[in-house]
Design a protein around this motif. Structure first.
Motif, PDB file in Angstrom:
ATOM      1  N   THR A 114      22.660  35.930  35.953  1.00  0.00           N
ATOM      2  CA  THR A 114      21.705  35.768  37.055  1.00  0.00           C
ATOM      3  C   THR A 114      22.168  34.716  38.058  1.00  0.00           C
ATOM      4  O   THR A 114      21.721  34.725  39.200  1.00  0.00           O
ATOM      5  N   ARG A 115      23.083  33.817  37.644  1.00  0.00           N
ATOM      6  CA  ARG A 115      23.570  32.766  38.544  1.00  0.00           C
ATOM      7  C   ARG A 115      25.039  32.938  38.908  1.00  0.00           C
ATOM      8  O   ARG A 115      25.662  32.030  39.443  1.00  0.00           O
ATOM      9  N   ARG A 116      25.595  34.109  38.641  1.00  0.00           N
ATOM     10  CA  ARG A 116      27.024  34.295  38.896  1.00  0.00           C
ATOM     11  C   ARG A 116      27.381  34.205  40.373  1.00  0.00           C
ATOM     12  O   ARG A 116      28.453  33.710  40.721  1.00  0.00           O
ATOM     13  N   ALA A 117      26.499  34.643  41.277  1.00  0.00           N
ATOM     14  CA  ALA A 117      26.792  34.548  42.707  1.00  0.00           C
ATOM     15  C   ALA A 117      26.893  33.091  43.129  1.00  0.00           C
ATOM     16  O   ALA A 117      27.779  32.721  43.909  1.00  0.00           O
ATOM     17  N   GLN A 118      26.019  32.253  42.608  1.00  0.00           N
ATOM     18  CA  GLN A 118      26.054  30.829  42.932  1.00  0.00           C
ATOM     19  C   GLN A 118      27.335  30.200  42.386  1.00  0.00           C
ATOM     20  O   GLN A 118      27.986  29.405  43.066  1.00  0.00           O
ATOM     21  N   LEU A 119      27.709  30.559  41.164  1.00  0.00           N
ATOM     22  CA  LEU A 119      28.938  30.041  40.570  1.00  0.00           C
ATOM     23  C   LEU A 119      30.153  30.470  41.388  1.00  0.00           C
ATOM     24  O   LEU A 119      31.035  29.665  41.674  1.00  0.00           O
ATOM     25  N   TYR A 120      30.196  31.729  41.784  1.00  0.00           N
ATOM     26  CA  TYR A 120      31.329  32.233  42.555  1.00  0.00           C
ATOM     27  C   TYR A 120      31.397  31.547  43.923  1.00  0.00           C
ATOM     28  O   TYR A 120      32.461  31.171  44.382  1.00  0.00           O
ATOM     29  N   HIS A 121      30.253  31.363  44.549  1.00  0.00           N
ATOM     30  CA  HIS A 121      30.205  30.697  45.848  1.00  0.00           C
ATOM     31  C   HIS A 121      30.742  29.264  45.741  1.00  0.00           C
ATOM     32  O   HIS A 121      31.547  28.829  46.558  1.00  0.00           O
ATOM     33  N   TYR A 122      30.312  28.547  44.709  1.00  0.00           N
ATOM     34  CA  TYR A 122      30.801  27.191  44.498  1.00  0.00           C
ATOM     35  C   TYR A 122      32.297  27.204  44.174  1.00  0.00           C
ATOM     36  O   TYR A 122      33.050  26.356  44.651  1.00  0.00           O
ATOM     37  N   GLY A 123      32.741  28.180  43.388  1.00  0.00           N
ATOM     38  CA  GLY A 123      34.161  28.314  43.080  1.00  0.00           C
ATOM     39  C   GLY A 123      34.997  28.532  44.325  1.00  0.00           C
ATOM     40  O   GLY A 123      36.086  27.968  44.458  1.00  0.00           O
ATOM     41  N   CYS A 124      34.492  29.328  45.257  1.00  0.00           N
ATOM     42  CA  CYS A 124      35.204  29.559  46.519  1.00  0.00           C
ATOM     43  C   CYS A 124      35.299  28.272  47.337  1.00  0.00           C
ATOM     44  O   CYS A 124      36.322  28.002  47.973  1.00  0.00           O
ATOM     45  N   GLN A 125      34.246  27.464  47.319  1.00  0.00           N
ATOM     46  CA  GLN A 125      34.285  26.183  48.026  1.00  0.00           C
ATOM     47  C   GLN A 125      35.320  25.252  47.396  1.00  0.00           C
ATOM     48  O   GLN A 125      36.104  24.616  48.104  1.00  0.00           O
ATOM     49  N   LEU A 126      35.332  25.168  46.070  1.00  0.00           N
ATOM     50  CA  LEU A 126      36.308  24.319  45.387  1.00  0.00           C
ATOM     51  C   LEU A 126      37.738  24.809  45.575  1.00  0.00           C
ATOM     52  O   LEU A 126      38.658  24.010  45.651  1.00  0.00           O
ATOM     53  N   ALA A 127      37.912  26.113  45.645  1.00  0.00           N
ATOM     54  CA  ALA A 127      39.258  26.701  45.730  1.00  0.00           C
ATOM     55  C   ALA A 127      39.971  26.321  47.019  1.00  0.00           C
ATOM     56  O   ALA A 127      41.192  26.435  47.100  1.00  0.00           O
ATOM     57  N   ARG A 128      39.245  25.861  48.006  1.00  0.00           N
ATOM     58  CA  ARG A 128      39.882  25.403  49.249  1.00  0.00           C
ATOM     59  C   ARG A 128      40.680  24.132  49.031  1.00  0.00           C
ATOM     60  O   ARG A 128      41.578  23.824  49.802  1.00  0.00           O
ATOM     61  N   GLN A 129      40.330  23.377  47.974  1.00  0.00           N
ATOM     62  CA  GLN A 129      40.975  22.090  47.729  1.00  0.00           C
ATOM     63  C   GLN A 129      41.606  21.969  46.352  1.00  0.00           C
ATOM     64  O   GLN A 129      42.457  21.117  46.141  1.00  0.00           O
ATOM     65  N   GLU A 130      41.163  22.776  45.401  1.00  0.00           N
ATOM     66  CA  GLU A 130      41.583  22.621  44.008  1.00  0.00           C
ATOM     67  C   GLU A 130      42.060  23.955  43.438  1.00  0.00           C
ATOM     68  O   GLU A 130      41.703  25.007  43.941  1.00  0.00           O
ATOM     69  N   ALA A 131      42.827  23.883  42.359  1.00  0.00           N
ATOM     70  CA  ALA A 131      43.186  25.086  41.610  1.00  0.00           C
ATOM     71  C   ALA A 131      42.011  25.416  40.697  1.00  0.00           C
ATOM     72  O   ALA A 131      41.662  24.621  39.820  1.00  0.00           O
ATOM     73  N   VAL A 132      41.346  26.550  40.937  1.00  0.00           N
ATOM     74  CA  VAL A 132      40.200  26.953  40.129  1.00  0.00           C
ATOM     75  C   VAL A 132      40.332  28.416  39.736  1.00  0.00           C
ATOM     76  O   VAL A 132      41.061  29.178  40.374  1.00  0.00           O
ATOM     77  N   LEU A 133      39.606  28.786  38.705  1.00  0.00           N
ATOM     78  CA  LEU A 133      39.479  30.195  38.351  1.00  0.00           C
ATOM     79  C   LEU A 133      38.124  30.411  37.707  1.00  0.00           C
ATOM     80  O   LEU A 133      37.458  29.470  37.292  1.00  0.00           O
ATOM     81  N   ILE A 134      37.715  31.662  37.666  1.00  0.00           N
ATOM     82  CA  ILE A 134      36.434  32.043  37.087  1.00  0.00           C
ATOM     83  C   ILE A 134      36.714  33.040  35.976  1.00  0.00           C
ATOM     84  O   ILE A 134      37.558  33.917  36.131  1.00  0.00           O
ATOM     85  N   THR A 135      36.021  32.865  34.854  1.00  0.00           N
ATOM     86  CA  THR A 135      36.195  33.802  33.745  1.00  0.00           C
ATOM     87  C   THR A 135      34.864  34.459  33.408  1.00  0.00           C
ATOM     88  O   THR A 135      33.795  33.917  33.695  1.00  0.00           O
ATOM     89  N   VAL A 136      34.990  35.629  32.795  1.00  0.00           N
ATOM     90  CA  VAL A 136      33.833  36.394  32.346  1.00  0.00           C
ATOM     91  C   VAL A 136      34.015  36.666  30.862  1.00  0.00           C
ATOM     92  O   VAL A 136      35.091  37.085  30.424  1.00  0.00           O
ATOM     93  N   LYS A 137      32.960  36.402  30.088  1.00  0.00           N
ATOM     94  CA  LYS A 137      32.963  36.724  28.658  1.00  0.00           C
ATOM     95  C   LYS A 137      31.575  37.233  28.325  1.00  0.00           C
ATOM     96  O   LYS A 137      30.616  36.461  28.365  1.00  0.00           O
ATOM     97  N   GLN A 138      31.479  38.518  28.047  1.00  0.00           N
ATOM     98  CA  GLN A 138      30.205  39.215  27.838  1.00  0.00           C
ATOM     99  C   GLN A 138      29.345  39.002  29.079  1.00  0.00           C
ATOM    100  O   GLN A 138      29.722  39.456  30.142  1.00  0.00           O
ATOM    101  N   SER A 139      28.229  38.302  28.999  1.00  0.00           N
ATOM    102  CA  SER A 139      27.390  38.094  30.189  1.00  0.00           C
ATOM    103  C   SER A 139      27.410  36.632  30.634  1.00  0.00           C
ATOM    104  O   SER A 139      26.508  36.171  31.318  1.00  0.00           O
ATOM    105  N   THR A 140      28.468  35.905  30.258  1.00  0.00           N
ATOM    106  CA  THR A 140      28.614  34.502  30.644  1.00  0.00           C
ATOM    107  C   THR A 140      29.773  34.353  31.618  1.00  0.00           C
ATOM    108  O   THR A 140      30.851  34.892  31.388  1.00  0.00           O
ATOM    109  N   TYR A 141      29.529  33.616  32.686  1.00  0.00           N
ATOM    110  CA  TYR A 141      30.533  33.365  33.714  1.00  0.00           C
ATOM    111  C   TYR A 141      30.849  31.877  33.705  1.00  0.00           C
ATOM    112  O   TYR A 141      29.945  31.047  33.642  1.00  0.00           O
ATOM    113  N   SER A 142      32.137  31.530  33.771  1.00  0.00           N
ATOM    114  CA  SER A 142      32.549  30.129  33.711  1.00  0.00           C
ATOM    115  C   SER A 142      33.461  29.792  34.873  1.00  0.00           C
ATOM    116  O   SER A 142      34.292  30.599  35.285  1.00  0.00           O
ATOM    117  N   LEU A 143      33.315  28.570  35.360  1.00  0.00           N
ATOM    118  CA  LEU A 143      34.170  28.036  36.412  1.00  0.00           C
ATOM    119  C   LEU A 143      35.083  26.994  35.781  1.00  0.00           C
ATOM    120  O   LEU A 143      34.616  26.105  35.065  1.00  0.00           O
TER     121      LEU A 143
END
Length: 134
Positions: free
Chosen positions: A49-78
Motif C-alpha cells: 500500500t506504500r510502495r508508490a511512496q517508497l519508490y518516489h523517495y527512492g527516485c529522490q535519493l537516486a539523484r545523489q546516492e546509489a540505491v535500489l528497491i527490492t520486492v519480496k512477496q508483498s514487501t518492498y524495501s529501499l
C-alpha cells in the motif's frame, strides 16, 4: 556495471535473486545485500500500500546516492549503498532505536500524461496514407 553512477531511476529487483547478508553496526545487526559489486543496507521496508511512496523517495535519493528497491512477496524495501555518507547516518539512527520511518512526502508522484478515453479516441484501424495531406 556498478551503481556508483548517479541515476534518477533506481532498479527494482526480486530480493530472492540477490545475495543478502547481516552485519553489525554499533550494537545492532543490520541487513545488507550485494548487487553488482556494491554493498547495500536496507533503509526501509513497506507493504504494497506504500510502495508508490517508497519508490518516489527512492527516485529522490537516486539523484545523489546509489540505491535500489527490492520486492519480496508483498514487501518492498529501499536499500542504500554502504559507501554513502547518508547510509552511515541512517544506520546510526536506526541502531539508536529512534523512530526511523519513511519520510512523509507531500504527494505520490502523478502520471506524466493522463489520457481521458472519452476525449481521446484511439483508432485501432489507422486510415490509409492517402487520407493525409502533407
Amino acid at each position: 556495471m556498478p551503481l556508483t553512477k548517479l541515476d534518477d531511476i533506481p532498479p527494482v529487483l526480486h530480493e530472492e535473486s540477490l545475495h543478502p547478508f547481516k552485519f553489525c553496526f554499533g550494537e545492532a545487526i543490520q541487513e545488507g545485500l550485494s548487487y553488482r559489486n556494491e554493498l547495500f543496507c536496507r533503509l526501509y521496508s513497506v507493504d504494497e500500500t506504500r510502495r508508490a511512496q517508497l519508490y518516489h523517495y527512492g527516485c529522490q535519493l537516486a539523484r545523489q546516492e546509489a540505491v535500489l528497491i527490492t520486492v519480496k512477496q508483498s514487501t518492498y524495501s529501499l536499500w542504500i549503498g554502504l559507501r554513502s555518507p547518508k547510509a552511515a547516518f541512517c544506520i546510526a539512527e536506526k541502531a539508536s532505536g529512534k523512530d526511523f520511518t519513511l519520510p512523509h512526502l507531500e504527494a505520490a508522484p502523478q502520471p506524466i500524461v493522463e489520457i481521458d478515453a472519452e476525449r481521446t479516441p484511439i483508432s485501432l484501424n489507422p486510415s490509409p496514407a492517402s487520407e493525409y495531406q502533407v
